[in-house]
Every structure is written in structure tokens, then in C-alpha cells.
Design a protein around this motif. Structure first.
Motif, short mmCIF file in Angstrom:
data_model
loop_
_atom_site.label_atom_id
_atom_site.label_comp_id
_atom_site.label_asym_id
_atom_site.label_seq_id
_atom_site.Cartn_x
_atom_site.Cartn_y
_atom_site.Cartn_z
N LEU A 163 0.84 -1.20 0.00
CA LEU A 163 0.00 0.00 0.00
C LEU A 163 0.88 1.26 0.00
O LEU A 163 0.61 2.22 -0.72
CB LEU A 163 -0.89 -0.04 1.24
N THR B 209 -2.06 5.35 -1.77
CA THR B 209 -3.36 4.95 -1.24
C THR B 209 -4.50 5.52 -2.09
O THR B 209 -5.64 5.59 -1.65
CB THR B 209 -3.50 5.40 0.22
N SER C 185 -5.94 4.38 -4.87
CA SER C 185 -6.91 3.46 -5.47
C SER C 185 -7.78 2.80 -4.41
O SER C 185 -7.26 2.13 -3.51
CB SER C 185 -6.17 2.40 -6.29
N ALA C 186 -9.09 2.95 -4.57
CA ALA C 186 -10.02 2.34 -3.61
C ALA C 186 -9.93 0.81 -3.69
O ALA C 186 -10.04 0.12 -2.67
CB ALA C 186 -11.45 2.79 -3.90
N ARG D 84 -6.82 -0.24 -1.74
CA ARG D 84 -7.06 -0.08 -0.30
C ARG D 84 -7.98 -1.20 0.19
O ARG D 84 -7.75 -1.79 1.24
CB ARG D 84 -7.73 1.27 -0.01
N ALA E 28 -6.15 -4.57 0.35
CA ALA E 28 -5.20 -4.58 1.47
C ALA E 28 -5.95 -4.81 2.79
O ALA E 28 -5.53 -5.61 3.62
CB ALA E 28 -4.41 -3.27 1.51
N CYS E 29 -7.07 -4.11 2.96
CA CYS E 29 -7.85 -4.26 4.19
C CYS E 29 -8.40 -5.68 4.31
O CYS E 29 -8.47 -6.24 5.40
CB CYS E 29 -8.99 -3.25 4.24
N GLU F 125 -10.42 0.62 7.19
CA GLU F 125 -9.53 1.40 6.33
C GLU F 125 -8.86 2.55 7.10
O GLU F 125 -7.68 2.83 6.89
CB GLU F 125 -10.35 1.95 5.16
N VAL G 260 -5.92 1.29 9.03
CA VAL G 260 -4.81 0.91 8.14
C VAL G 260 -4.07 2.16 7.67
O VAL G 260 -2.84 2.21 7.69
CB VAL G 260 -5.34 0.09 6.94
N LEU G 261 -4.83 3.18 7.30
CA LEU G 261 -4.19 4.41 6.81
C LEU G 261 -3.40 5.10 7.94
O LEU G 261 -2.33 5.65 7.70
CB LEU G 261 -5.24 5.35 6.21
#
Ligand SMILES: [Zn+2]
Length: 221
Positions: free
Chosen positions: A94, A99, A101-102, A105, A108-109, A122, A125-126
Motif C-alpha cells: 500500500l 493509497t 486506489s479504492a 485499499r 489490502a484491508c 480502512e 490501516v491508513l
């Protein structure tokens, strides 16, 4: 039947703990012991002889193993290490791809939640990504997108785990990372570089990494 004369050790316990018993094949309690051989008459210690090497006894199967058996992680520990590796790889990919691209993201989540962090959304994670990217000396190790903090985390998460996983298990971790990068359709150069670094930490050869990254583009996920 007790023999008249015999030599058997007498053990003293130094430490108790958990280990993966190679005899009964699971997480068990152990006693770490040191001992001394005794000359016995009808089973009764009579005369101390030399010390014996320290050993580990499983309290379930009573098998005795060398102290090196403590180096293997328990199932609980291995599960935790695997979970942390999946989390860290997802963050690194990521970080490398950005970050924006939805789809990336979201993938990854999903990997992070499937790894066992069920409540991780999310936003968390961010936030973790921002905290990690700002840590360390700020120098990328061999990847432009991965700052010092993430490089340290990748090293810490993958280096101790790699020797305990099969080839297939290590390949699976890399593929999960690749699928995150591919969620928006292709690898960015930084994503490819990060995944190559992940493969190296997982002790997959350069050729195997290239083959796996190509295979991931052809495997629908
Ligand atoms: Zn055992």
C-alpha cells in the motif's frame, strides 16, 4: 524389574515453559532440566558421575529432547508471526503504490482482516501506514515507496518467520501482496520493487519471485 547396578541420570528442573513438542506434535508444557549421571544400586543413587547435557522434557508425552527443540516456534507463536507478516506486507504494498486506489485499499484491508485483525478498518490501516512511513531514518532501503520504518517492520516480520514456513507458505504470502498491487490492474514500478524485496526477505530466489509475480497477473483473484 530394577537391575542391581545401573547408571541413570537424576534431573533438576531449571525452567518451565511452552514449546512445540516434536514427539507429540503440538503446543505443550516443558521442563528444561540439567542432570548428572549417578551410579545406582537397586535404583538408589549411590555415586555421582559426570554431568549430562541439558535437555527438555515434554510434560505430556514425557519425551526428552535437546534444548534446540525450544527454537521451533509454538503453533500459537507461528500463527501470530504469520498474521503480522500478512499485515506488514499489505502495508508495504500500500505504501509503495500509494493509497489513491479504492480497489487497492480494499484488497489490502481484506488481507489484513483475513489474517486475523477482524476489526481493522480502512481508517486504522491508513493511520498505521502514516505512522510507519514517518518512522525510521527516512531512507528507502531498496524501494522508493518504502521508508525506513516500513523497511524495518518488513525485516522484523519476515526474517524470523521465513525459516519456519514451507516454500508454498512463503509463496502464498508473496502472492497475497501481489494481488493487492494488482487490484487496480497492474504493478507500478515501486510495487514491483517492494514485492521483490518481500520475496527476498522470504528467501524466495529472484527467479522464483519473477515467476510468481507473473503468475499472479494471470490468476484471477
Ligand atoms: Zn510431547
Amino acid at each position: 524389574m530394577t537391575r542391581l547396578w545401573g547408571v541413570r541420570p537424576r534431573w533438576r528442573t531449571d525452567v518451565l515453559g511452552d514449546f512445540f513438542c516434536p514427539g507429540c506434535g503440538g503446543d505443550r508444557n516443558y521442563r528444561r532440566q540439567h542432570g548428572r549421571r549417578w551410579l545406582r544400586l537397586l535404583g538408589t543413587p549411590l555415586l555421582p558421575l559426570g554431568p549430562v547435557l541439558g535437555s527438555v522434557q515434554c510434560t505430556s508425552c514425557h519425551g526428552r529432547y535437546g534444548v534446540e527443540s525450544l527454537e521451533a516456534p509454538t503453533c500459537v507463536r507461528l500463527t501470530g508471526m504469520l498474521r503480522d507478516a500478512q499485515y506488514t506486507i499489505a502495508l508495504a504494498v500500500l505504501a509503495a503504490g500509494g493509497t489513491g486506489s479504492a480497489a487497492v485499499r480494499g484488497e489490502a484491508c481484506e488481507v489484513i482482516r483475513a489474517a486475523g485483525f477482524e476489526d481493522c478498518g480502512e481508517a486504522q490501516v491508513l493511520a498505521a501506514l502514516a505512522a510507519l512511513s514517518g518512522r525510521g531514518d527516512g531512507e528507502p532501503f531498496d524501494v522508493h515507496g518504502v521508508g525506513g520504518g516500513l523497511a524495518i517492520e518488513l525485516h522484523a516480520a519476515l526474517e524470523p518467520l521465513a525459516p519456519h514456513l514451507s516454500q508454498q507458505g512463503r509463496e502464498r504470502l508473496l502472492l497475497q501482496g501481489a494481488w493487492i498491487a494488482l487490484a487496480d490492474g497492474r504493478y507500478l514500478p515501486q510495487e514491483r520493487a517492494t514485492l521483490t524485496a518481500v520475496g527476498g526477505r522470504l528467501r524466495l530466489g529472484e527467479e522464483a519471485v519473477g515467476r510468481l509475480l507473473e503468475a499472479a497477473t494471470r490468476t484471477p483473484h
